[in-house]
Design a protein around this motif. Structure first.
Motif, PDB file in Angstrom:
ATOM      1  N   LEU A 152       0.866  -1.178   0.000  1.00 42.99           N
ATOM      2  CA  LEU A 152       0.000   0.000   0.000  1.00 42.99           C
ATOM      3  C   LEU A 152       0.899   1.223   0.000  1.00 42.99           C
ATOM      4  N   VAL A 153       0.731   2.065  -0.996  1.00 38.51           N
ATOM      5  CA  VAL A 153       1.586   3.248  -1.139  1.00 38.51           C
ATOM      6  C   VAL A 153       0.705   4.484  -1.055  1.00 38.51           C
ATOM      7  N   GLY A 154       0.913   5.279  -0.030  1.00 37.94           N
ATOM      8  CA  GLY A 154       0.118   6.482   0.162  1.00 37.94           C
ATOM      9  C   GLY A 154       0.555   7.601  -0.759  1.00 37.94           C
ATOM     10  N   GLU A 155      -0.406   8.345  -1.273  1.00 39.12           N
ATOM     11  CA  GLU A 155      -0.113   9.486  -2.140  1.00 39.12           C
ATOM     12  C   GLU A 155      -0.683  10.750  -1.500  1.00 39.12           C
ATOM     13  N   TRP A 156       0.176  11.740  -1.334  1.00 39.58           N
ATOM     14  CA  TRP A 156      -0.208  12.979  -0.683  1.00 39.58           C
ATOM     15  C   TRP A 156       0.489  14.117  -1.394  1.00 39.58           C
ATOM     16  N   LYS A 157      -0.011  15.319  -1.203  1.00 33.57           N
ATOM     17  CA  LYS A 157       0.478  16.475  -1.935  1.00 33.57           C
ATOM     18  C   LYS A 157       1.930  16.815  -1.650  1.00 33.57           C
ATOM     19  N   ASP A 158       2.509  16.283  -0.535  1.00 31.02           N
ATOM     20  CA  ASP A 158       3.907  16.592  -0.238  1.00 31.02           C
ATOM     21  C   ASP A 158       4.872  15.777  -1.078  1.00 31.02           C
ATOM     22  N   ALA A 218      -8.110  -1.320   5.804  1.00 31.98           N
ATOM     23  CA  ALA A 218      -7.027  -2.108   6.394  1.00 31.98           C
ATOM     24  C   ALA A 218      -6.855  -1.689   7.847  1.00 31.98           C
ATOM     25  N   TYR A 219      -6.247  -2.560   8.636  1.00 34.97           N
ATOM     26  CA  TYR A 219      -6.164  -2.336  10.070  1.00 34.97           C
ATOM     27  C   TYR A 219      -5.085  -1.321  10.437  1.00 34.97           C
ATOM     28  N   TYR A 220      -5.390  -0.564  11.482  1.00 32.72           N
ATOM     29  CA  TYR A 220      -4.344   0.223  12.130  1.00 32.72           C
ATOM     30  C   TYR A 220      -3.939  -0.526  13.404  1.00 32.72           C
ATOM     31  N   PRO A 221      -2.751  -0.338  13.947  1.00 33.89           N
ATOM     32  CA  PRO A 221      -1.777   0.713  13.600  1.00 33.89           C
ATOM     33  C   PRO A 221      -0.880   0.409  12.401  1.00 33.89           C
ATOM     34  N   GLU A 222      -1.034  -0.777  11.785  1.00 32.19           N
ATOM     35  CA  GLU A 222      -0.134  -1.138  10.682  1.00 32.19           C
ATOM     36  C   GLU A 222      -0.183  -0.138   9.541  1.00 32.19           C
ATOM     37  N   THR A 223      -1.340   0.513   9.323  1.00 27.98           N
ATOM     38  CA  THR A 223      -1.463   1.444   8.203  1.00 27.98           C
ATOM     39  C   THR A 223      -1.359   2.908   8.612  1.00 27.98           C
ATOM     40  N   ASN A 224      -1.087   3.184   9.891  1.00 31.25           N
ATOM     41  CA  ASN A 224      -0.904   4.586  10.296  1.00 31.25           C
ATOM     42  C   ASN A 224       0.279   5.233   9.595  1.00 31.25           C
ATOM     43  N   VAL A 225       1.213   4.402   9.139  1.00 28.85           N
ATOM     44  CA  VAL A 225       2.358   4.927   8.396  1.00 28.85           C
ATOM     45  C   VAL A 225       1.918   5.678   7.147  1.00 28.85           C
ATOM     46  N   LEU A 226       0.709   5.374   6.638  1.00 30.59           N
ATOM     47  CA  LEU A 226       0.227   5.972   5.392  1.00 30.59           C
ATOM     48  C   LEU A 226      -0.490   7.306   5.603  1.00 30.59           C
ATOM     49  N   VAL A 262       5.889  12.814  -0.692  1.00 28.23           N
ATOM     50  CA  VAL A 262       6.636  11.814   0.069  1.00 28.23           C
ATOM     51  C   VAL A 262       5.959  10.457  -0.095  1.00 28.23           C
ATOM     52  N   GLU A 263       6.739   9.422  -0.391  1.00 25.97           N
ATOM     53  CA  GLU A 263       6.184   8.085  -0.526  1.00 25.97           C
ATOM     54  C   GLU A 263       6.077   7.433   0.847  1.00 25.97           C
ATOM     55  N   ARG A 264       4.887   7.049   1.203  1.00 30.99           N
ATOM     56  CA  ARG A 264       4.648   6.336   2.453  1.00 30.99           C
ATOM     57  C   ARG A 264       4.174   4.935   2.088  1.00 30.99           C
TER      58      ARG A 264
END
Length: 759
Positions: free
Chosen positions: A694-700, A723-731, A702-704
């Motif tokens: 899972l790769v988060g996309e945000w305006k900054d 998807a479950y947290y805290p595993e996905t809080n990184v995104l 930065v690849e999360r």
């Protein structure tokens, strides 16, 4: 005999998947409850403990904040509440020998599940600068270290005092009192990450940042709308209230991107009929796209305005402000835009409208599905508009019902755990204690992380919770915390935050809700406030996990004496001896707590005043309930991307992982799963059982990245994933927050899925 904790971390990236279930609780829940309780506590301890949960002469469940009625069942707890109690009342222990055997680097490599399974911490532990292991430390030395670091700050605002919801009213009041006497309003808390959006919207619109309904109101409602909430896992005892409402003739609309078993059918384990047959709860399921709730309520408001006789014109004229501006905005709601935002059909919305118009008493309940978006505050304002139109605030059987997720999270705020206190509260504090509290605003959770990251905060103190795992942008947060000079955690059990430390770190073990609390003044009780503003006593019944534990009020009182010294005129020692003296002061500072000690002596406690509910009086800036007219917003997702919501599994409570199964969703033996609609998955070329990052996309820019998630074809709303947290809080980006409330937007994360090798 109770089982031992797991020796090593189990494999968590190869889950088994079956079809989701369509009913909650029942015999299976009883079996799971008893098995976990026996594993943690043993048979005799299980009976002695569970029969005191949520009883008038017992202790408040350390899980959710759902209220109890006046008449209590012998087993007044749910499956997940029993899990929370079992983990606290466990006979497993974390001793100095454990810390000697496990360097901090080893703890950092362990899962949150493994850490939590090790048991109760028995001695204060200290990690010196440059050390590899926590070592035992005396309480006197621990408080001296805190005093040394706080005394070395250039400003009190370089310290942060975080609070988790489980903290009692007495401990919360003392912590905010100490922080303000020390000189700062830096009192971030878990509300900043959950219902801050609710408080912001409700304070502006009705003048009180809390729900306006009681448990009895739910039983009397004609229509209950449950939006962005999964009671079956997160507040299971709410299902009993919904069952009773249905028996009285209520209709229920569920608004959620995911079908949830508890809202489909509830098999109440408290009676035979419930176990055998159960009751269907939801009359209409609106499978809304993530973030489409504001658009839905805006269109419903337009349709109500256009329905002859639907508006409570007398209520609107006498009790509200801003109607014309709101109505003008509502009448512009567009069908096509609403269908695009929500993913619903015209027929579904018209069916909902018919149920709304047929109801004289309507309640809207919600949780994180509404509060964790950029436009969350505007969404909840629109919910208030919806209720105001038909006079559904201040009427029995009607009102707003934000369902708090953690026991006493609402009470902590009432006690003054808030970075932006009112002038009236500070005035009362100054009059009672004779010092001038700081008047400038402090830092919330997101701004606290930024301050740690930027070197503007140097000491972090946490009263409970698992700050590192609970907060967004995991990589940024962990790096920020490691810049602190000192991190302190008041805890019952191990968690991830104990392995991500400042240059120096302390773990201060404390009593839990289940423990007897005996001080110099005798056996003590504490109090909590539930999600509906009821305050009641809580009395633990078990011997503490060890002789070296202190209660939370005692920890704060001794810390205050060490830091503030003899110059403080606050009677900290007296507060530690007798919590009744704390309540006497609360009664003189916090409105609604007059005669506090006498009132909690009554079984069941007492209700706090709520002007909109009790008097149809709205203490807003206009003196009336305020209609609002914000532009409609909803997430736009680029082609080839999905909108991800973070959520809990059934085997967890917030960041506490009880097990590796999510029974109702058909997941067993793992947590790294992403739920995707089959049609979306096929369009992305992802078969059921494939693995993806899972790769988060945000305006900054930065690849999360959260790697190695098993794709599960699941009946979620199109274009959405979960998807479950805290595993996905990184995104979740640190600066992706709700307008006004600054709550992390954990329910609307744009992601792309990149196929990865299978586990």
């Amino acid at each position: 005999m109770p089982s031992k904790p797991p020796a090593g971390d189990p494999v968590q990236d190869a889950p088994q998947v079956a079809a989701p279930q369509h009913a909650a609780a029942g015999l299976t829940a009883i079996a799971h409850t008893l098995r976990m309780a026996q594993q943690q506590m043993g048979v005799a301890r299980t009976a002695r403990t569970l029969l005191k949960v949520n009883q008038k002469d017992g202790f408040d469940c350390p899980g959710c904040a759902w209220p109890e009625g006046d008449k209590r069942h012998l087993a007044e707890f749910c499956e997940n509440g029993a899990k929370a109690v079992a983990e606290e009342a466990t006979v497993r222990r974390v001793t100095p020998e454990f810390f000697a055997a496990h360097p901090v680097s080893d703890l950092a490599d362990r899962s949150g599940y493994w850490l939590g399974q090790q048991g109760r911490i028995t001695r204060p532990a200290y990690l010196a600068e440059g050390a590899t292991h926590y070592e035992p430390v005396t309480w006197e030395k621990a408080f001296a270290i805190i005093a040394e670091e706080l005394g070395a700050l250039d400003s009190p605002d370089e310290a942060l005092f975080y609070t988790s919801g489980r903290t009692s009213n007495e401990a919360a009041f003392l912590l905010q009192l100490f922080a303000r006497e020390f000189g700062t309003n830096n009192l971030p808390d878990c509300s900043n990450m959950c219902h801050e959006s609710s408080g912001s919207a409700l304070t502006e619109t009705i003048g009180v940042g809390k729900g306006s309904v009681s448990l009895e109101d739910l039983h009397r409602a004609d229509l209950i709308i449950v939006a962005g909430q999964n009671p079956g896992t997160n507040h299971p005892r709410m299902l009993t209230a919904l069952e009773q409402a249905k028996a009285s003739g209520a209709k229920i609309i569920s608004v959620n991107p995911l079908p949830e078993a508890g809202l489909e059918r509830f098999k109440n384990p408290q009676h035979v009929t419930g176990l055998v047959k159960g009751v269907s709860l939801t009359d209409l399921f609106l499978q809304v796209r993530i973030g489409g709730d504001q658009a839905l309520f805006r269109l419903l408001n337009k349709l109500v305005l256009a329905s002859e006789g639907a508006v409570d014109e007398r209520f609107v004229a006498e009790h509200t402000h801003g109607f014309e501006e709101f109505a003008e905005a509502a009448r512009t709601a567009d069908w096509d835009e609403t269908l695009a935002a929500t993913g619903l059909t015209r027929g579904e919305i018209e069916q909902a409208l018919a149920m709304v118009l047929a109801s004289e008493r309507t309640i809207v309940c919600w949780a994180m599905g509404l509060t964790q978006h950029k436009h969350s505050v505007a969404t909840i304002r629109e919910v208030v508009n919806f209720l105001l139109l038909r006079g559904n605030i201040g009427r029995p059987g009607a009102g707003v019902c934000p369902v708090r997720g953690h026991s006493n999270v609402q009470g902590d705020r009432t006690m003054g755990i808030f970075e932006r206190p009112s002038a009236a509260f500070l005035d009362a504090l100054e009059a009672e204690f004779g010092f001038a509290p700081p008047r400038h605003h402090g830092l919330d959770v997101v701004r606290s992380i930024e301050a740690l990251r930027d070197g503007r905060a140097k000491v972090f103190f946490a009263m409970g919770g698992n700050f590192v795992a609970a907060t967004p942008d995991t990589g940024v947060t962990e790096a920020a915390v490691r810049r602190a000079r000192l991190t302190v955690h008041v805890s019952t059990k191990l968690n991830r935050s104990h392995a991500v430390t400042g240059r120096r770190a302390l773990i201060l073990p404390t009593l839990g809700r289940t423990d007897k609390d005996v001080q110099a003044g005798g056996r003590q009780v504490v109090t909590v406030e539930d999600s509906m503003g009821m305050v009641h006593a809580s009395r633990g019944n078990l011997a503490p996990a060890g002789p070296h534990l202190l209660s939370e009020p005692a920890i704060v009182a001794r810390m205050a004496r060490a830091v503030l010294g003899p110059a403080s005129r606050t009677p900290w020692e007296e507060f530690e001896k007798d919590y009744g003296t704390i309540r006497d002061r609360i009664a003189r500072v916090v409105p609604g707590f007059e005669d506090f000690n006498a009132r909690i002596a009554r079984p069941g406690g007492f209700a706090l005043p709520h002007a909109p509910r009790d008097e149809r009086r709205f203490p807003t800036a206009t003196g009336k309930a305020n209609f609002t007219a914000a532009p409609v917003e909803y997430p736009r997702v680029p082609a080839g991307r999905l909108l991800l919501q973070t959520l809990r599994s059934h085997d967890q409570y917030n960041t506490t992982i009880y097990g590796l199964d999510d029974r109702y969703r058909g997941i067993k033996g793992g947590r790294r799963v992403v739920l995707v609609h089959p049609d979306d998955a096929r369009e992305l070329g992802l078969a059921d059982g494939a693995y993806a990052d899972l790769v988060g996309e945000w305006k900054d820019g930065v690849e999360r990245r959260a790697p190695g998630f098993r794709v599960v074809h699941y009946p979620t709303a199109r274009g959405c994933a979960a998807a479950y947290y805290p595993e996905t809080n990184v995104l979740v980006p640190l600066d992706s927050t709700a307008d006004t409330s600054n709550t992390p937007a954990s329910k609307s994360v744009v992601v792309r899925l990149e196929q990865s090798p299978s586990a």
